[in-house]
Design a protein around this motif. Sequence first.
Motif, PDB file in Angstrom:
ATOM      1  N   ALA A  90       0.683  -1.208  -0.106  1.00 51.17           N
ATOM      2  CA  ALA A  90      -0.028  -0.075   0.102  1.00 51.17           C
ATOM      3  C   ALA A  90       0.788   1.178  -0.113  1.00 51.17           C
ATOM      4  CB  ALA A  90      -0.876   0.142   1.243  1.00 51.17           C
ATOM      5  N   GLY A  91       1.913   1.052  -0.485  1.00 51.07           N
ATOM      6  CA  GLY A  91       2.768   2.548  -0.870  1.00 51.07           C
ATOM      7  C   GLY A  91       3.476   2.835   0.497  1.00 51.07           C
ATOM      8  N   GLY A  92       3.629   1.961   1.485  1.00 51.25           N
ATOM      9  CA  GLY A  92       4.623   2.222   2.461  1.00 51.25           C
ATOM     10  C   GLY A  92       5.870   2.222   2.294  1.00 51.25           C
ATOM     11  N   LEU A  93       6.763   2.948   3.210  1.00 50.42           N
ATOM     12  CA  LEU A  93       8.274   3.284   3.014  1.00 50.42           C
ATOM     13  C   LEU A  93       8.782   2.514   3.959  1.00 50.42           C
ATOM     14  CD1 LEU A  93       8.044   7.267   1.897  1.00 50.42           C
ATOM     15  CD2 LEU A  93       8.028   4.937   0.632  1.00 50.42           C
ATOM     16  N   ALA A  94       9.800   1.482   3.349  1.00 50.64           N
ATOM     17  CA  ALA A  94      10.800   0.884   4.364  1.00 50.64           C
ATOM     18  C   ALA A  94      12.366   1.246   4.318  1.00 50.64           C
ATOM     19  CB  ALA A  94      10.680  -0.663   4.220  1.00 50.64           C
ATOM     20  N   LYS A  95      12.275   2.390   4.224  1.00 50.60           N
ATOM     21  CA  LYS A  95      13.889   3.043   3.791  1.00 50.60           C
ATOM     22  C   LYS A  95      14.536   3.275   4.928  1.00 50.60           C
ATOM     23  CE  LYS A  95      12.209   4.850  -0.700  1.00 50.60           C
ATOM     24  NZ  LYS A  95      12.403   6.091  -1.651  1.00 50.60           N
ATOM     25  N   GLU A  96      13.911   3.236   6.167  1.00 47.78           N
ATOM     26  CA  GLU A  96      14.583   3.608   7.367  1.00 47.78           C
ATOM     27  C   GLU A  96      15.604   2.378   7.552  1.00 47.78           C
ATOM     28  OE1 GLU A  96      13.402   4.399  12.014  1.00 47.78           O
ATOM     29  OE2 GLU A  96      12.112   3.839  10.598  1.00 47.78           O
ATOM     30  N   PRO A  97      16.822   2.704   8.405  1.00 47.69           N
ATOM     31  CA  PRO A  97      17.784   1.724   8.512  1.00 47.69           C
ATOM     32  C   PRO A  97      17.224   0.413   9.542  1.00 47.69           C
ATOM     33  CG  PRO A  97      18.804   3.888   8.644  1.00 47.69           C
ATOM     34  CD  PRO A  97      17.408   3.962   8.432  1.00 47.69           C
ATOM     35  N   ALA A  98      16.422   0.908  10.289  1.00 45.21           N
ATOM     36  CA  ALA A  98      15.827  -0.084  11.306  1.00 45.21           C
ATOM     37  C   ALA A  98      14.999  -1.373  10.582  1.00 45.21           C
ATOM     38  CB  ALA A  98      14.952   0.497  12.385  1.00 45.21           C
ATOM     39  N   CYS A  99      14.724  -0.916   9.366  1.00 48.36           N
ATOM     40  CA  CYS A  99      13.892  -2.092   8.389  1.00 48.36           C
ATOM     41  C   CYS A  99      14.915  -3.105   7.950  1.00 48.36           C
ATOM     42  CB  CYS A  99      13.239  -1.279   7.323  1.00 48.36           C
ATOM     43  SG  CYS A  99      11.942  -0.188   7.937  1.00 48.36           S
ATOM     44  N   ASP A 100      16.402  -2.860   8.048  1.00 47.72           N
ATOM     45  CA  ASP A 100      17.253  -3.778   7.430  1.00 47.72           C
ATOM     46  C   ASP A 100      16.714  -5.225   7.808  1.00 47.72           C
ATOM     47  OD1 ASP A 100      18.274  -1.741   6.272  1.00 47.72           O
ATOM     48  OD2 ASP A 100      20.182  -1.641   7.651  1.00 47.72           O
ATOM     49  N   LEU A 101      16.634  -5.457   9.047  1.00 45.63           N
ATOM     50  CA  LEU A 101      16.417  -7.090   9.447  1.00 45.63           C
ATOM     51  C   LEU A 101      15.422  -7.778   8.779  1.00 45.63           C
ATOM     52  CD1 LEU A 101      17.659  -9.248  11.272  1.00 45.63           C
ATOM     53  CD2 LEU A 101      16.369  -8.189  13.204  1.00 45.63           C
ATOM     54  N   ALA A 102      14.168  -6.794   8.766  1.00 45.25           N
ATOM     55  CA  ALA A 102      12.870  -7.440   8.070  1.00 45.25           C
ATOM     56  C   ALA A 102      13.213  -7.512   6.632  1.00 45.25           C
ATOM     57  CB  ALA A 102      11.755  -6.421   8.366  1.00 45.25           C
ATOM     58  N   ILE A 103      13.936  -6.796   5.832  1.00 41.24           N
ATOM     59  CA  ILE A 103      14.282  -6.935   4.484  1.00 41.24           C
ATOM     60  C   ILE A 103      15.014  -8.417   4.266  1.00 41.24           C
ATOM     61  CG2 ILE A 103      15.678  -6.064   2.570  1.00 41.24           C
ATOM     62  CD1 ILE A 103      14.727  -3.132   3.584  1.00 41.24           C
ATOM     63  N   VAL A 104      16.123  -8.383   5.203  1.00 42.74           N
ATOM     64  CA  VAL A 104      17.063  -9.619   5.002  1.00 42.74           C
ATOM     65  C   VAL A 104      16.202 -10.903   5.320  1.00 42.74           C
ATOM     66  CG1 VAL A 104      18.961 -10.796   5.978  1.00 42.74           C
ATOM     67  CG2 VAL A 104      19.265  -8.359   5.461  1.00 42.74           C
ATOM     68  N   SER A 159      23.982 -10.317  16.048  1.00 44.01           N
ATOM     69  CA  SER A 159      24.681 -10.427  14.700  1.00 44.01           C
ATOM     70  C   SER A 159      23.564 -11.051  13.877  1.00 44.01           C
ATOM     71  CB  SER A 159      25.864 -11.723  14.600  1.00 44.01           C
ATOM     72  OG  SER A 159      25.282 -12.818  14.921  1.00 44.01           O
ATOM     73  N   LEU A 160      23.823 -10.869  12.658  1.00 42.20           N
ATOM     74  CA  LEU A 160      22.824 -11.329  11.336  1.00 42.20           C
ATOM     75  C   LEU A 160      22.635 -12.829  11.586  1.00 42.20           C
ATOM     76  CD1 LEU A 160      21.226 -11.070   8.773  1.00 42.20           C
ATOM     77  CD2 LEU A 160      23.292 -11.128   7.449  1.00 42.20           C
ATOM     78  N   ALA A 161      24.003 -13.775  11.713  1.00 43.13           N
ATOM     79  CA  ALA A 161      23.560 -15.141  11.991  1.00 43.13           C
ATOM     80  C   ALA A 161      22.612 -15.614  12.862  1.00 43.13           C
ATOM     81  CB  ALA A 161      24.970 -15.697  12.220  1.00 43.13           C
ATOM     82  N   GLU A 162      22.635 -14.867  14.190  1.00 43.64           N
ATOM     83  CA  GLU A 162      21.776 -15.138  15.238  1.00 43.64           C
ATOM     84  C   GLU A 162      20.466 -14.696  14.974  1.00 43.64           C
ATOM     85  OE1 GLU A 162      23.278 -13.350  18.774  1.00 43.64           O
ATOM     86  OE2 GLU A 162      24.996 -14.235  18.802  1.00 43.64           O
ATOM     87  N   ALA A 163      20.197 -13.716  14.148  1.00 48.54           N
ATOM     88  CA  ALA A 163      19.001 -13.384  13.768  1.00 48.54           C
ATOM     89  C   ALA A 163      18.169 -14.421  12.800  1.00 48.54           C
ATOM     90  CB  ALA A 163      18.863 -11.966  13.135  1.00 48.54           C
ATOM     91  N   SER A 175      24.873  -3.784  10.020  1.00 47.30           N
ATOM     92  CA  SER A 175      25.948  -3.133   9.564  1.00 47.30           C
ATOM     93  C   SER A 175      26.627  -4.053   8.523  1.00 47.30           C
ATOM     94  CB  SER A 175      26.925  -2.770  10.788  1.00 47.30           C
ATOM     95  OG  SER A 175      27.371  -3.659  11.232  1.00 47.30           O
ATOM     96  N   LEU A 176      27.736  -3.459   8.029  1.00 46.47           N
ATOM     97  CA  LEU A 176      28.551  -4.013   6.925  1.00 46.47           C
ATOM     98  C   LEU A 176      29.235  -5.502   7.654  1.00 46.47           C
ATOM     99  CD1 LEU A 176      30.052  -1.186   4.634  1.00 46.47           C
ATOM    100  CD2 LEU A 176      28.083  -2.897   4.153  1.00 46.47           C
ATOM    101  N   THR A 177      29.620  -5.380   8.732  1.00 49.57           N
ATOM    102  CA  THR A 177      30.426  -6.414   9.474  1.00 49.57           C
ATOM    103  C   THR A 177      29.195  -7.372   9.969  1.00 49.57           C
ATOM    104  OG1 THR A 177      29.943  -5.247  11.696  1.00 49.57           O
ATOM    105  CG2 THR A 177      32.034  -4.599  10.540  1.00 49.57           C
ATOM    106  N   GLY A 178      27.954  -7.307   9.883  1.00 53.05           N
ATOM    107  CA  GLY A 178      27.100  -8.404  10.186  1.00 53.05           C
ATOM    108  C   GLY A 178      26.430  -8.235  11.407  1.00 53.05           C
ATOM    109  N   GLN A 179      26.830  -6.884  12.211  1.00 51.47           N
ATOM    110  CA  GLN A 179      25.970  -6.874  13.475  1.00 51.47           C
ATOM    111  C   GLN A 179      24.759  -6.213  13.197  1.00 51.47           C
ATOM    112  OE1 GLN A 179      29.020  -4.316  15.412  1.00 51.47           O
ATOM    113  NE2 GLN A 179      30.287  -5.817  16.048  1.00 51.47           N
ATOM    114  N   VAL A 180      24.055  -6.505  14.361  1.00 58.75           N
ATOM    115  CA  VAL A 180      22.434  -5.985  14.272  1.00 58.75           C
ATOM    116  C   VAL A 180      22.374  -4.802  15.315  1.00 58.75           C
ATOM    117  CG1 VAL A 180      20.050  -6.522  14.777  1.00 58.75           C
ATOM    118  CG2 VAL A 180      21.499  -8.138  13.735  1.00 58.75           C
TER     119      VAL A 180
END
Length: 475
Positions: free
Chosen positions: A378-392, A462-466, A415-420
Amino acid sequence: MAKSSVQYVCSECGWNGAKWFGKCPECGQWGTVGEFHEARAAAGTRTAAPGRTSRTQPAAPSPAGSKGSATPITQVGTEQVTRVPTGFGEFDRVLGGGIVPGSVVLIAGEPGVGKSTLLLETAGNIARSHAGDGSVLYVSGEESQAQVRLRATRINAVEPNLLLASTTDLATVLGLIEQERPTLAIVDSAQTIVSQEVDGISGGSTQVREVASALIDTAKTLDIPVLLVGHVTKDGSIAGPRTLEHLVDVVCQFEGDSETALRMLRAVKNRFGPTDEVGCFDMSGEGIEEVRDPAGLFLSAGDGQEAPVEGTCVTFTLDGHRSLPIEVQALVTNSVLPTPRRAVNGVDSNRIAMLTAVLYRHGHINLLANDLYVSTIAGGLAKEPACDLAIVAALASAAHRTPIARATCAIGEISLTGQVRPAPRLEHRLREAARLGFTIAVVPTPRKPIEIPGLTLIEVRSLAEALTALGLSRR
């Protein structure tokens, strides 16, 4: 006799000078500097408009404590100002509680987004609430009285104390305001009103500046609030000189996607309230309706009993003081192109490229050779950095064809190091998640303990834990 001076003004940013430039020295735009002639009146003079009192005589000394005199700050009264409710709770939220008497509010937006409809419906609400003790003046420089009446009939804004006028002459507009002394005056729009005291075409920098200054002067003198409609340029900025935004008290942007009925009202500048509020409206054939709880707009429709779908994950973003749920959907397919395709909607494409690389390096899920399609609802915006985990999470779910539970949400920056990394105002987002029925939230480790009844927090670093917590780790 007033002297006529020749100046050059940029139509984009309002820069002025005595010399012509092909490229504006202020904003760098080409071909925007033009010549204009402005007749400068002597100090303390202004041609009297119909129904107005001429101010050709010097002002007499004001008594102590009145307007125009200097008063010690300790002696200035702090009496409460009574705001005028607009009839829309969302509009009042953006303005800080209502319209302040004597203020000038500028409403800007794309053509056809619904600026005139919003203000005409607001005029009808205020006229209805002030029946018998006040009137509302609606001045249109773009439509005739009959055209405005047709629109008012469609949106149920016809009231006997709603006065309509169709004119493009500034003196006539000022004369009507002084003659009627309305509870609220609406001028639609600033770019169509022309002053006969200065040169320049309608909508030019000189005319817009003169019209705004005259309306502000009248609003402050008579203590009458004025709502002013402003056009925007092709790049989305408010048309006219930049000084227009500095002169008015409140600047609001009315935004919306032509493909959806959702409209958002944001305060860019507000002298009487916060600038981080946002109002939600729904555009329909019967007018504009406020949306007090827009949570369901950005989630897939359903009764909550159907099985979860792969490639989807819900996160929570902040828009002002509001926390909104955003459902991210992802589709992963095998690519037959030399360069895999990345198609996004409501998500930053550069962010997708970065997260795909991080997912490959730290999550051990290789999507570099796949076509990726990521979108929101519905045209929502997920451009905030806090949306990274949901996108991945949505990408990993689509790649493994493993759905995520509907009662699970994910919030966090990667982050680029894989940290959440933590997201700002995490507790505010989680409380909204619990209110909407979510029972599990995968979040980074908060700075302080958070306990919300009915919501289980899975803290990851970390991303792996998520991915492991979501059941999406590499098999």
